[in-house]
Scaffold this active site. Sequence first.
Site, short mmCIF file in Angstrom:
data_model
loop_
_atom_site.label_atom_id
_atom_site.label_comp_id
_atom_site.label_asym_id
_atom_site.label_seq_id
_atom_site.Cartn_x
_atom_site.Cartn_y
_atom_site.Cartn_z
N PRO A 199 0.80 -1.23 0.00
CA PRO A 199 0.00 0.00 0.00
C PRO A 199 0.83 1.28 0.00
O PRO A 199 1.85 1.37 0.69
CB PRO A 199 -0.81 -0.09 1.30
N ASN A 200 0.37 2.21 -0.78
CA ASN A 200 0.92 3.57 -0.89
C ASN A 200 2.28 3.65 -1.57
O ASN A 200 2.81 4.75 -1.73
CB ASN A 200 0.98 4.25 0.49
N ARG A 241 4.52 11.25 -1.44
CA ARG A 241 4.23 11.17 -0.01
C ARG A 241 5.50 11.16 0.82
O ARG A 241 6.48 10.51 0.48
CB ARG A 241 3.38 9.93 0.30
N TYR A 261 10.87 8.94 2.45
CA TYR A 261 11.05 7.99 1.34
C TYR A 261 11.83 8.55 0.16
O TYR A 261 12.17 7.81 -0.74
CB TYR A 261 9.67 7.50 0.87
N ASN A 277 7.82 -5.59 -0.41
CA ASN A 277 7.72 -4.49 0.55
C ASN A 277 6.24 -4.42 0.93
O ASN A 277 5.45 -3.81 0.22
CB ASN A 277 8.18 -3.17 -0.05
N ALA A 334 2.75 -0.77 5.03
CA ALA A 334 2.02 -0.72 6.30
C ALA A 334 1.47 -2.09 6.71
O ALA A 334 1.26 -2.35 7.90
CB ALA A 334 0.89 0.29 6.23
N HIS A 393 3.09 -4.75 9.54
CA HIS A 393 2.94 -4.72 10.99
C HIS A 393 1.71 -5.45 11.50
O HIS A 393 1.59 -5.64 12.71
CB HIS A 393 2.95 -3.27 11.46
N ASP A 420 1.15 -15.61 6.38
CA ASP A 420 0.81 -17.01 6.14
C ASP A 420 1.02 -17.39 4.67
O ASP A 420 1.46 -18.50 4.38
CB ASP A 420 -0.63 -17.30 6.56
N GLU A 457 12.32 -9.51 2.23
CA GLU A 457 11.50 -8.36 2.65
C GLU A 457 12.36 -7.10 2.56
O GLU A 457 13.50 -7.10 3.02
CB GLU A 457 11.03 -8.58 4.09
N HIS A 498 12.33 -2.66 3.00
CA HIS A 498 11.68 -1.42 3.45
C HIS A 498 12.61 -0.27 3.15
O HIS A 498 13.82 -0.36 3.41
CB HIS A 498 11.38 -1.45 4.95
N MET A 499 12.07 0.80 2.63
CA MET A 499 12.88 1.97 2.31
C MET A 499 13.35 2.69 3.57
O MET A 499 14.48 3.15 3.64
CB MET A 499 12.12 2.91 1.39
N SER A 500 12.48 2.78 4.56
CA SER A 500 12.86 3.43 5.81
C SER A 500 13.35 2.38 6.80
O SER A 500 13.10 1.19 6.64
CB SER A 500 11.68 4.20 6.40
N ARG A 526 11.55 3.88 13.59
CA ARG A 526 10.33 4.66 13.39
C ARG A 526 9.41 4.53 14.59
O ARG A 526 9.80 4.06 15.65
CB ARG A 526 9.65 4.22 12.09
#
Length: 162
Positions: free
Chosen positions: A9-10, A17, A22, A74, A77, A80, A87, A101, A103-105, A110
């Site tokens: 998402p996003n 954003r 990012y 990635n 959100a 988490h 699964d 996996e 993640h940019m940040s 965070r």
Amino acid sequence: MKIKVIHGPNMNMLGIREVNIYGPMKLEDVNKNMEVVAKQNGFEIEFYQSNHEGDIVDAIQESITDKTDGIIINPAALTHYSIAIRDAIAALRNIPIPVVEVHMSNIAAREEFRQKSLISPVVAGTISGFGPFSYHLGLLSMMQILNEFKMAKEAQNNQQKQ
């Protein structure tokens, strides 16, 4: 060999954003950079982005039938709290289709609710905190994993022939 990159998402909003977190690079640019590196190394790569949890689960499951050799994900959100994505990834272990996996940040630095990944325990590894370069590192990692799988399979085939 085929690698599928799944953006959660996003991620379609990259470059717009929270540029302070990012950066200014758009998702299309991230994908283009990965495509160049994959092709230079003899890998096929395909990209998928969705803002919907069930669609991401479907994309993971489709990897079984569409001859995907490895996944870079990635979950954004959904990292988490998505037990469904966790699964779906865990189900790939026995096939095996490895998953990295990204993640940019740096999710560990965070907000507290972003610091726990439900995905990390079921993937080959997690890369986080390097901005768009996290995807590049994820791709390099996946190519290494797949090359090791290929070498192990070739060695096994050679032993069976003897």
